[in-house]
Design an enzyme around this catalytic site. Sequence first.
Site, PDB file in Angstrom:
ATOM      1  N   TRP A  21      -1.804   6.425 -41.286  1.00  0.00           N
ATOM      2  CA  TRP A  21      -2.030   6.667 -42.726  1.00  0.00           C
ATOM      3  C   TRP A  21      -3.139   7.713 -42.922  1.00  0.00           C
ATOM      4  O   TRP A  21      -4.131   7.687 -42.212  1.00  0.00           O
ATOM      5  CB  TRP A  21      -2.435   5.369 -43.426  1.00  0.00           C
ATOM      6  CG  TRP A  21      -2.720   5.532 -44.891  1.00  0.00           C
ATOM      7  CD1 TRP A  21      -1.908   6.073 -45.829  1.00  0.00           C
ATOM      8  CD2 TRP A  21      -3.921   5.144 -45.577  1.00  0.00           C
ATOM      9  NE1 TRP A  21      -2.522   6.041 -47.066  1.00  0.00           N
ATOM     10  CE2 TRP A  21      -3.757   5.480 -46.939  1.00  0.00           C
ATOM     11  CE3 TRP A  21      -5.110   4.540 -45.183  1.00  0.00           C
ATOM     12  CZ2 TRP A  21      -4.721   5.229 -47.905  1.00  0.00           C
ATOM     13  CZ3 TRP A  21      -6.091   4.286 -46.144  1.00  0.00           C
ATOM     14  CH2 TRP A  21      -5.892   4.624 -47.482  1.00  0.00           C
ATOM     15  N   TYR A  54       3.897   7.492 -45.759  1.00  0.00           N
ATOM     16  CA  TYR A  54       2.781   8.273 -45.209  1.00  0.00           C
ATOM     17  C   TYR A  54       3.188   9.743 -45.121  1.00  0.00           C
ATOM     18  O   TYR A  54       4.117  10.101 -44.414  1.00  0.00           O
ATOM     19  CB  TYR A  54       2.335   7.745 -43.830  1.00  0.00           C
ATOM     20  CG  TYR A  54       1.764   6.335 -43.848  1.00  0.00           C
ATOM     21  CD1 TYR A  54       1.432   5.687 -45.045  1.00  0.00           C
ATOM     22  CD2 TYR A  54       1.548   5.636 -42.665  1.00  0.00           C
ATOM     23  CE1 TYR A  54       0.916   4.393 -45.049  1.00  0.00           C
ATOM     24  CE2 TYR A  54       1.019   4.346 -42.668  1.00  0.00           C
ATOM     25  CZ  TYR A  54       0.719   3.739 -43.868  1.00  0.00           C
ATOM     26  OH  TYR A  54       0.207   2.461 -43.878  1.00  0.00           O
ATOM     27  N   TRP A 209      -5.403  -3.904 -41.869  1.00  0.00           N
ATOM     28  CA  TRP A 209      -5.643  -2.463 -42.071  1.00  0.00           C
ATOM     29  C   TRP A 209      -7.033  -2.152 -42.622  1.00  0.00           C
ATOM     30  O   TRP A 209      -7.690  -3.010 -43.177  1.00  0.00           O
ATOM     31  CB  TRP A 209      -4.563  -1.822 -42.929  1.00  0.00           C
ATOM     32  CG  TRP A 209      -4.287  -2.313 -44.330  1.00  0.00           C
ATOM     33  CD1 TRP A 209      -3.382  -3.277 -44.680  1.00  0.00           C
ATOM     34  CD2 TRP A 209      -4.852  -1.834 -45.571  1.00  0.00           C
ATOM     35  NE1 TRP A 209      -3.360  -3.418 -46.058  1.00  0.00           N
ATOM     36  CE2 TRP A 209      -4.242  -2.541 -46.628  1.00  0.00           C
ATOM     37  CE3 TRP A 209      -5.784  -0.850 -45.889  1.00  0.00           C
ATOM     38  CZ2 TRP A 209      -4.540  -2.325 -47.974  1.00  0.00           C
ATOM     39  CZ3 TRP A 209      -6.100  -0.627 -47.234  1.00  0.00           C
ATOM     40  CH2 TRP A 209      -5.475  -1.361 -48.258  1.00  0.00           C
ATOM     41  N   PRO A 211      -9.996  -1.437 -41.058  1.00  0.00           N
ATOM     42  CA  PRO A 211     -11.123  -2.247 -40.552  1.00  0.00           C
ATOM     43  C   PRO A 211     -12.470  -1.599 -40.833  1.00  0.00           C
ATOM     44  O   PRO A 211     -13.494  -2.277 -40.858  1.00  0.00           O
ATOM     45  CB  PRO A 211     -10.851  -2.313 -39.043  1.00  0.00           C
ATOM     46  CG  PRO A 211      -9.987  -1.119 -38.750  1.00  0.00           C
ATOM     47  CD  PRO A 211      -9.130  -0.952 -39.972  1.00  0.00           C
ATOM     48  N   GLU A 295     -14.075   5.933 -29.076  1.00  0.00           N
ATOM     49  CA  GLU A 295     -15.193   5.069 -29.508  1.00  0.00           C
ATOM     50  C   GLU A 295     -14.669   3.705 -29.988  1.00  0.00           C
ATOM     51  O   GLU A 295     -15.188   2.660 -29.599  1.00  0.00           O
ATOM     52  CB  GLU A 295     -15.965   5.768 -30.648  1.00  0.00           C
ATOM     53  CG  GLU A 295     -17.102   4.912 -31.200  1.00  0.00           C
ATOM     54  CD  GLU A 295     -17.838   5.582 -32.375  1.00  0.00           C
ATOM     55  OE1 GLU A 295     -17.834   6.831 -32.467  1.00  0.00           O
ATOM     56  OE2 GLU A 295     -18.416   4.834 -33.183  1.00  0.00           O
TER      57      GLU A 295
HETATM   58  N1  LIG Z   1      -0.130  -1.731 -45.282  1.00  0.00           N
HETATM   59  C1  LIG Z   1      -0.921  -0.984 -46.015  1.00  0.00           C
HETATM   60  O1  LIG Z   1      -0.848  -0.993 -47.246  1.00  0.00           O
HETATM   61  C2  LIG Z   1      -1.913  -0.087 -45.338  1.00  0.00           C
HETATM   62  C3  LIG Z   1      -2.883   0.595 -46.099  1.00  0.00           C
HETATM   63  C4  LIG Z   1      -3.787   1.402 -45.436  1.00  0.00           C
HETATM   64  C5  LIG Z   1      -3.737   1.529 -44.047  1.00  0.00           C
HETATM   65  N2  LIG Z   1      -2.750   0.880 -43.330  1.00  0.00           N
HETATM   66  C6  LIG Z   1      -2.656   1.014 -41.861  1.00  0.00           C
HETATM   67  O2  LIG Z   1      -3.915   0.754 -41.255  1.00  0.00           O
HETATM   68  C7  LIG Z   1      -4.302   1.882 -40.472  1.00  0.00           C
HETATM   69  C8  LIG Z   1      -5.807   1.976 -40.445  1.00  0.00           C
HETATM   70  O3  LIG Z   1      -6.312   2.146 -41.758  1.00  0.00           O
HETATM   71  P1  LIG Z   1      -7.469   3.187 -42.029  1.00  0.00           P
HETATM   72  O4  LIG Z   1      -7.088   4.509 -41.464  1.00  0.00           O
HETATM   73  O5  LIG Z   1      -7.838   3.086 -43.445  1.00  0.00           O
HETATM   74  O6  LIG Z   1      -8.610   2.547 -41.065  1.00  0.00           O
HETATM   75  P2  LIG Z   1     -10.182   2.670 -41.118  1.00  0.00           P
HETATM   76  O7  LIG Z   1     -10.627   2.294 -39.747  1.00  0.00           O
HETATM   77  O8  LIG Z   1     -10.745   1.883 -42.237  1.00  0.00           O
HETATM   78  O9  LIG Z   1     -10.483   4.218 -41.404  1.00  0.00           O
HETATM   79  C9  LIG Z   1     -10.132   5.174 -40.455  1.00  0.00           C
HETATM   80  C10 LIG Z   1     -10.875   6.467 -40.756  1.00  0.00           C
HETATM   81  O10 LIG Z   1     -12.280   6.285 -40.580  1.00  0.00           O
HETATM   82  C11 LIG Z   1     -12.826   7.404 -39.879  1.00  0.00           C
HETATM   83  N3  LIG Z   1     -13.231   6.913 -38.542  1.00  0.00           N
HETATM   84  C12 LIG Z   1     -12.514   6.124 -37.697  1.00  0.00           C
HETATM   85  N4  LIG Z   1     -13.221   5.853 -36.595  1.00  0.00           N
HETATM   86  C13 LIG Z   1     -14.398   6.468 -36.738  1.00  0.00           C
HETATM   87  C14 LIG Z   1     -15.538   6.561 -35.921  1.00  0.00           C
HETATM   88  N5  LIG Z   1     -15.597   5.924 -34.756  1.00  0.00           N
HETATM   89  N6  LIG Z   1     -16.591   7.305 -36.362  1.00  0.00           N
HETATM   90  C15 LIG Z   1     -16.546   7.940 -37.554  1.00  0.00           C
HETATM   91  N7  LIG Z   1     -15.482   7.907 -38.374  1.00  0.00           N
HETATM   92  C16 LIG Z   1     -14.411   7.160 -37.966  1.00  0.00           C
HETATM   93  C17 LIG Z   1     -11.723   8.445 -39.797  1.00  0.00           C
HETATM   94  O11 LIG Z   1     -11.719   9.213 -40.986  1.00  0.00           O
HETATM   95  P3  LIG Z   1     -12.389  10.674 -41.105  1.00  0.00           P
HETATM   96  O12 LIG Z   1     -11.274  11.634 -41.204  1.00  0.00           O
HETATM   97  O13 LIG Z   1     -13.198  10.577 -42.350  1.00  0.00           O
HETATM   98  O14 LIG Z   1     -13.246  10.936 -39.890  1.00  0.00           O
HETATM   99  C18 LIG Z   1     -10.488   7.567 -39.780  1.00  0.00           C
HETATM  100  O15 LIG Z   1      -9.310   8.209 -40.157  1.00  0.00           O
HETATM  101  C19 LIG Z   1      -3.576   3.072 -41.144  1.00  0.00           C
HETATM  102  O16 LIG Z   1      -3.413   4.159 -40.293  1.00  0.00           O
HETATM  103  C20 LIG Z   1      -2.237   2.439 -41.470  1.00  0.00           C
HETATM  104  O17 LIG Z   1      -1.436   2.389 -40.321  1.00  0.00           O
HETATM  105  C21 LIG Z   1      -1.868   0.076 -43.969  1.00  0.00           C
END
Ligand SMILES: NC(=O)c1ccc[n+]([C@@H]2O[C@H](COP(=O)([O-])OP(=O)(O)OC[C@H]3O[C@@H](n4cnc5c(N)ncnc54)[C@H](OP(=O)(O)O)[C@@H]3O)[C@@H](O)[C@H]2O)c1
Length: 327
Positions: A21, A54, A209, A211, A295
């Site tokens: 996403w 997505y 999702w 986290p 990480e």
């Molecule tokens: N079912 C649903 O309605 C729903 C909704 C949302 C998501 N999802 C699923 O859940 C997955 C994860 O959600 P999310 O992407 O929102 O997860 P998240 O872990 O809350 O956010 C991920 C974002 O945080 C930043 N990040 C991640 N690791 C990092 C680190 N170690 N250091 C610094 N920044 C970091 C990156 O963005 P930057 O580009 O800012 O660096 C990354 O894209 C999605 O890909 C999707 O598959 C499902």
Amino acid sequence: MEYRHLGKTGIQVSALSLGSWVTFHNQVGLDAAVQSMSAAYEAGVNFFDNAEIYANGKSEEIMGAALKKLGWRRGSYLISTKLFWGIQDGINEKNTLNRKYLIEGLDNSLKRLDLEYVDLLFCHRPDPSTPIEETVWAMHNLIERGKAFYWGTSEWSASEIVAAIEIADRHHLHKPVMEQPQYNMFTRQRFDVEYARLFKDYGYGSTIWSPLASGLLTGKYNNGIPKESRGNLPGYEWLHDQLSNQNAIEKIRKLQVIATGLGVTLAQMAIAWCLKNPNVSTVITGASRVEQVLENMKSISVVEKLTPDIMKSIADILGKEQLPNLE
Ligand SMILES: NC(=O)c1ccc[n+]([C@@H]2O[C@H](COP(=O)([O-])OP(=O)(O)OC[C@H]3O[C@@H](n4cnc5c(N)ncnc54)[C@H](OP(=O)(O)O)[C@@H]3O)[C@@H](O)[C@H]2O)c1
């Protein structure tokens, strides 16, 4: 890597998984997707999450092309997609879980992914205008046709999920077996309270999702929205309120002190905190670059550092207050 049963099912998912996403297509092209998926797979990830909506289908195309390049054995990984919002404008193709849309929608997703089946198929949101019975039958039919192996819900209410399970039980159909809800340090109410009976009484699985609350729980938003971040992407302005919530940022500064004391990053502690919950089958991580994957994968070894005393200190900082669920 640790593997957990997806609820009561026989299938096991890696406790950490990777989703696409926001990232795939908007921030991550094919080569970067190959790199991130490869780093995750090397770390033991066996589940990659996707959805029709997505990047309007482009995320599925990129993941499909990446899988071709990676050439992994199909039995060694699980792919999901999710249907509801639709990417066509037709009256029966938007915000719906009707039978025609679900069956055609999955066919279209499979074409984009270039796969014969997905392993997990989610109804991305509930659809109050379609009888749950129609949706349950359609999902059952898709499983019977071998186009998906397990089906589940995403951000359905507990009562809608129980209704679907009971319809399936009554007609001896494939039941929904997992939910995909938001769950993180700042969004806990639905998972911990509303779904408690689903986990206890029905053994429902969960693929949680955001986290890191979209990156907020890394501490990178403490002093404003960085240029190279999700918060600065066009089209994601609606996230700004969450990413600049001063109450949350105050707590993040305190959480950072605990993480530093443990010798881990805040992101790793926040992901490990999700993993501590036994009702979580897998934590779907997101990453816009491979360094983040590397990480985040190390969070597995942080779980043992979250002793009862540390969990209590975290709970004291979090308090009762939460961010609104972004569902
Ligand atoms: N079912 C649903 O309605 C729903 C909704 C949302 C998501 N999802 C699923 O859940 C997955 C994860 O959600 P999310 O992407 O929102 O997860 P998240 O872990 O809350 O956010 C991920 C974002 O945080 C930043 N990040 C991640 N690791 C990092 C680190 N170690 N250091 C610094 N920044 C970091 C990156 O963005 P930057 O580009 O800012 O660096 C990354 O894209 C999605 O890909 C999707 O598959 C499902």
